[in-house]
Design an enzyme around this catalytic site. Structure first.
Site, PDB file in Angstrom:
ATOM      1  N   TRP A  18       0.821  -1.221   0.000  1.00 28.10           N
ATOM      2  CA  TRP A  18       0.000   0.000   0.000  1.00 28.10           C
ATOM      3  C   TRP A  18       0.856   1.273   0.000  1.00 28.10           C
ATOM      4  O   TRP A  18       0.329   2.361  -0.115  1.00 28.10           O
ATOM      5  CB  TRP A  18      -0.941  -0.002   1.213  1.00 28.10           C
ATOM      6  CG  TRP A  18      -2.156  -0.852   1.028  1.00 28.10           C
ATOM      7  CD1 TRP A  18      -2.357  -1.796   0.067  1.00 28.10           C
ATOM      8  CD2 TRP A  18      -3.364  -0.841   1.817  1.00 28.10           C
ATOM      9  NE1 TRP A  18      -3.600  -2.372   0.195  1.00 28.10           N
ATOM     10  CE2 TRP A  18      -4.232  -1.797   1.273  1.00 28.10           C
ATOM     11  CE3 TRP A  18      -3.767  -0.120   2.934  1.00 28.10           C
ATOM     12  CZ2 TRP A  18      -5.502  -2.055   1.803  1.00 28.10           C
ATOM     13  CZ3 TRP A  18      -5.027  -0.369   3.471  1.00 28.10           C
ATOM     14  CH2 TRP A  18      -5.888  -1.323   2.903  1.00 28.10           C
ATOM     15  N   HIS A 104      12.767  -2.310  -1.243  1.00 29.94           N
ATOM     16  CA  HIS A 104      11.928  -1.801  -2.334  1.00 29.94           C
ATOM     17  C   HIS A 104      12.686  -0.681  -3.047  1.00 29.94           C
ATOM     18  O   HIS A 104      13.408   0.085  -2.413  1.00 29.94           O
ATOM     19  CB  HIS A 104      10.597  -1.286  -1.770  1.00 29.94           C
ATOM     20  CG  HIS A 104       9.606  -0.976  -2.853  1.00 29.94           C
ATOM     21  ND1 HIS A 104       9.666   0.185  -3.590  1.00 29.94           N
ATOM     22  CD2 HIS A 104       8.562  -1.684  -3.333  1.00 29.94           C
ATOM     23  CE1 HIS A 104       8.677   0.170  -4.478  1.00 29.94           C
ATOM     24  NE2 HIS A 104       7.999  -0.946  -4.347  1.00 29.94           N
ATOM     25  N   GLU A 106      11.835   2.109  -4.063  1.00 29.96           N
ATOM     26  CA  GLU A 106      11.581   3.463  -3.546  1.00 29.96           C
ATOM     27  C   GLU A 106      12.429   3.740  -2.305  1.00 29.96           C
ATOM     28  O   GLU A 106      12.855   4.868  -2.077  1.00 29.96           O
ATOM     29  CB  GLU A 106      10.076   3.632  -3.269  1.00 29.96           C
ATOM     30  CG  GLU A 106       9.309   3.772  -4.583  1.00 29.96           C
ATOM     31  CD  GLU A 106       7.866   3.320  -4.542  1.00 29.96           C
ATOM     32  OE1 GLU A 106       7.310   3.141  -3.447  1.00 29.96           O
ATOM     33  OE2 GLU A 106       7.303   3.132  -5.636  1.00 29.96           O
ATOM     34  N   GLU A 174      11.128  -6.522  -9.471  1.00 26.84           N
ATOM     35  CA  GLU A 174      10.338  -5.349  -9.845  1.00 26.84           C
ATOM     36  C   GLU A 174      11.176  -4.400 -10.690  1.00 26.84           C
ATOM     37  O   GLU A 174      11.963  -3.597 -10.135  1.00 26.84           O
ATOM     38  CB  GLU A 174       9.871  -4.605  -8.595  1.00 26.84           C
ATOM     39  CG  GLU A 174       9.010  -5.423  -7.667  1.00 26.84           C
ATOM     40  CD  GLU A 174       8.128  -4.515  -6.803  1.00 26.84           C
ATOM     41  OE1 GLU A 174       6.914  -4.619  -6.898  1.00 26.84           O
ATOM     42  OE2 GLU A 174       8.680  -3.699  -6.061  1.00 26.84           O
ATOM     43  N   GLY A 180       4.353   1.546 -11.176  1.00 28.79           N
ATOM     44  CA  GLY A 180       3.444   2.699 -11.215  1.00 28.79           C
ATOM     45  C   GLY A 180       3.354   3.387 -12.559  1.00 28.79           C
ATOM     46  O   GLY A 180       2.821   4.492 -12.644  1.00 28.79           O
ATOM     47  N   GLY A 240       1.298  -2.882  -6.243  1.00 30.76           N
ATOM     48  CA  GLY A 240       1.204  -1.585  -5.590  1.00 30.76           C
ATOM     49  C   GLY A 240      -0.198  -1.003  -5.723  1.00 30.76           C
ATOM     50  O   GLY A 240      -1.124  -1.387  -5.012  1.00 30.76           O
ATOM     51  N   GLY A 241      -0.371  -0.098  -6.657  1.00 29.17           N
ATOM     52  CA  GLY A 241      -1.622   0.647  -6.810  1.00 29.17           C
ATOM     53  C   GLY A 241      -2.874  -0.220  -6.836  1.00 29.17           C
ATOM     54  O   GLY A 241      -3.894   0.123  -6.215  1.00 29.17           O
TER      55      GLY A 241
HETATM   56  C1  PEP Z   1       5.377  -1.711  -6.150  1.00 29.60           C
HETATM   57  O1  PEP Z   1       5.720  -0.565  -5.909  1.00 29.60           O
HETATM   58  O2  PEP Z   1       5.756  -2.636  -5.417  1.00 29.60           O
HETATM   59  C2  PEP Z   1       4.522  -1.935  -7.305  1.00 29.60           C
HETATM   60  C3  PEP Z   1       4.564  -3.087  -7.868  1.00 29.60           C
HETATM   61  O3  PEP Z   1       3.735  -0.875  -7.717  1.00 29.60           O
HETATM   62  P1  PEP Z   1       2.650  -0.883  -8.926  1.00 29.60           P
HETATM   63  O4  PEP Z   1       1.920  -2.207  -8.881  1.00 29.60           O
HETATM   64  O5  PEP Z   1       1.753   0.270  -8.621  1.00 29.60           O
HETATM   65  O6  PEP Z   1       3.414  -0.736 -10.193  1.00 29.60           O
END
Ligand code: PEP
Length: 259
Positions: A18, A104, A106, A174, A180, A240-241
């Site tokens: 989230w 992650h 980020e 990822e 995103g 994520g989203g």
């Molecule tokens: C994430 O940040 O772990 C991710 C997969 O984001 P999204 O699904 O929004 O691309």
């Protein structure tokens, strides 16, 4: 439509990240997810929710006794001490968490976390009895330069401590450029990367490496979940989203409904 039989593979995991989203009213989405899972909406897949730290305990309470587990989004490498604003793996465990995401992209970008930092956090997770979801992935520039396999191999080597078992570790691939953005790699690219990660895990962890779940993450949506989850060595998703609402998250988990 659902993906082919998963019975020969580890139990799939669909984990929702989230990020810095979610307030108390979001708990109604969690209740809706629980009802959907109890109605068979995720088949044999395990669902995990990683809400912000402020909601970990509430989500754990709501999901207790269901097939939905809970995780944190980060932890400190130490168990306790003078680290204002940080949260330890032990604290997450105490709130009812099973997992913690570490490394992650980020956090690697915003907080300059290195592979060594990620490995220390993974060790802290293990000591606290949590499963570490270790994230790796290349940037757009690295993929353009054809360096994605090398970059991810280097991240894995530096981020995964020795002697982890398949029950203590999940790897999430990822690609940074897919997070995103609505962009995803081709299924062939995902297959190549996951095969490479599997090989590296077996090399590093021996037989245990064969059972580590490798998730794909980056713009997974209900519309592409079946295709992505059907790729060899994709053992689930980090979302994520699309994990913020029961409708979208269960739309993704539904890829496993009859698998
Ligand atoms: C994430 O940040 O772990 C991710 C997969 O984001 P999204 O699904 O929004 O691309």
């Amino acid at each position: 439509m659902t993906i082919p039989s998963q019975t020969a593979r580890p139990r799939p995991l669909v984990a929702g990240n989230w990020k810095m989203n979610g307030l108390k009213p979001s708990l109604k989405e969690v209740s809706a997810m629980r009802s959907a899972v109890e109605a068979g909406g995720a088949g044999r897949a395990e669902l995990a929710l990683c809400p912000p730290a402020t909601l970990v305990m509430a989500v754990a309470e709501l999901c207790r006794g269901s097939a939905i587990t809970v995780g944190g989004q980060d932890c400190h490498a130490k168990a306790s001490g003078a680290h204002t604003g940080d949260i330890s793996a032990q604290m997450l465990k105490d709130c009812g968490a099973t997992y913690v995401i570490v490394g992650h992209s980020e956090r690697r970008t915003d907080h300059k976390e290195t592979d060594a930092d990620v490995a220390a956090k993974a060790l802290a997770a293990k000591s606290a009895g949590l499963v570490a979801i270790i994230c790796v992935g290349e940037t757009e520039a690295e993929r353009r330069a054809g360096q994605e396999l090398t970059v991810v191999a280097r991240q894995l080597e530096g981020s995964i401590p020795a002697d982890f078992t398949s029950a203590e570790l999940v790897v999430a691939y990822e690609p940074v450029w897919a997070i995103g953005t609505g962009l995803t790699p081709t299924t062939q690219d995902v297959a190549n990367m996951h095969a490479s990660i599997r090989g590296l895990l077996v090399k590093k962890l021996g037989e245990e490496g064969a059972g580590v779940r490798i998730l794909y993450g980056g713009s997974v949506k209900p519309g592409n979940a079946v295709e992505l989850m059907g790729v060899p060595d994709v053992d689930g998703a980090l979302v994520g989203g699309a994990s913020l609402t029961a409708k979208d998250f269960m739309g993704i988990a539904g890829a496993y409904a009859t698998a």
